[in-house]
Design an enzyme around this catalytic site. Sequence first.
Site, PDB file in Angstrom:
ATOM      1  N   HIS A   1       3.692 -31.924   7.340  1.00  0.00           N
ATOM      2  CA  HIS A   1       4.083 -32.069   8.746  1.00  0.00           C
ATOM      3  C   HIS A   1       5.210 -33.084   8.930  1.00  0.00           C
ATOM      4  O   HIS A   1       5.794 -33.191  10.008  1.00  0.00           O
ATOM      5  CB  HIS A   1       2.872 -32.488   9.581  1.00  0.00           C
ATOM      6  CG  HIS A   1       2.833 -31.858  10.934  1.00  0.00           C
ATOM      7  ND1 HIS A   1       3.962 -31.679  11.701  1.00  0.00           N
ATOM      8  CD2 HIS A   1       1.808 -31.340  11.664  1.00  0.00           C
ATOM      9  CE1 HIS A   1       3.635 -31.111  12.849  1.00  0.00           C
ATOM     10  NE2 HIS A   1       2.333 -30.882  12.851  1.00  0.00           N
TER      11      HIS A   1
ATOM     12  N   ASP B   1       7.040 -28.419  11.409  1.00  0.00           N
ATOM     13  CA  ASP B   1       6.093 -28.416  12.519  1.00  0.00           C
ATOM     14  C   ASP B   1       5.211 -27.175  12.468  1.00  0.00           C
ATOM     15  O   ASP B   1       5.481 -26.222  11.714  1.00  0.00           O
ATOM     16  CB  ASP B   1       6.843 -28.468  13.853  1.00  0.00           C
ATOM     17  CG  ASP B   1       7.543 -29.806  14.057  1.00  0.00           C
ATOM     18  OD1 ASP B   1       7.009 -30.836  13.604  1.00  0.00           O
ATOM     19  OD2 ASP B   1       8.641 -29.817  14.651  1.00  0.00           O
TER      20      ASP B   1
END
Length: 394
Positions: free
Chosen positions: A366, A370
């Site tokens: 992450h 995303d």
Amino acid sequence: MKKGESIVVISSDKIEKDIEAPQDGVLLEIIVQQDETAEVGKVIGYIGQEGEVLKEADHESVAISMKEEIEAISETMLRVSPAARKLAHEAGIDLRRVSGSGPKGRITRADVEKAIQTRQASSQLESEEQRFTQINKEAINTSESINLKKKMSGQISEMAIEQKDVTVKPITGMRKVIATRMFASLHQTAQLTIHMKADITKLMEVNENIKNELRDESTIKFTITDFIARAVILSLRTHKQMNSLYQDGRIYTYDSVHLGIAVAVENGLVVPVIRYAEKLSLKEISQKIKELSTRAREGALSSEEMTGSTFTITSLGAYGVEFFTPVLNPPEVGILGVGTAEDVPVLVGDIVEKRKKLPLSLTFDHQVIDGAPASQFLGMVKHYLENPYQLFYS
């Protein structure tokens, strides 16, 4: 011992390999004991003639010559352009630590320039990390840490006394390296796993038709892994952000797909790499997977065949596992986990049909990607598996 006789087994994170005696003689001295870890190029023992006595000078001269020989061999085996070699020499860059982006892993001038920039950035990051570490140390409550250590030590001692039937052994070789890397992976990345199920009913029918049509073609036998690999490769061409490495605060996004296929071996796991996989047909991908998997289980892979991947596929489908959370193989930012396909009832209109569903688990970093783009990538993999004819013509 006789020349060619197996005298030691070297166990690394990649392979276990028998080392043969280079000449007839006797074992004069063992430097590295069983289960100890040794650096590459370190002398682990001496072979000579019976009654021969080793001197201190012998140790030093052998160690120096071994180091020089290792470095020379490593340097010679690299594929490097003349311009890249010249620049690396001027900048003091160790080419053995540079990943090549050219054909067959050839190191280009651009790769060396990137290595120079990375080294500069690393120096800055290191000074920042040292400053942060010092601040963090000052903030720790020392007395609480000491009390916790004493408490834990006491608990372990009591358990050891009570449990008389416990077998304790040090973690070594491939298992030790896997443990270190997996621990580092979870602590240096922001891992998140998402899941989907692909309806592979049509894919199974297509594969069955191929088997019937090409029954006499013994070289063409596709597995589910072959189709998944092809779907991943095609999806990475569209979602290039998933085909990236995250190193030293920089994201390196690749045009070419170097696909890692995790293979379980007796003492751990290895990841052979299919280089420039986007250039291969489904048949070529299938042949490559079978070849590399066989050689991985035989411990016959070269180090070059196990480095340089940009994305990895791992499967626990053979063990009946459905969804799971695969751990990233740093510096990669994505890994796809594949579960076992199962027949499930699905309501299609007003009719209940039996469909075969394949669980897919995508872990991504992450820090780099995303949730939305990661979901789009996994959705495209699912799309290709549910529309199998596109795997042949895309």
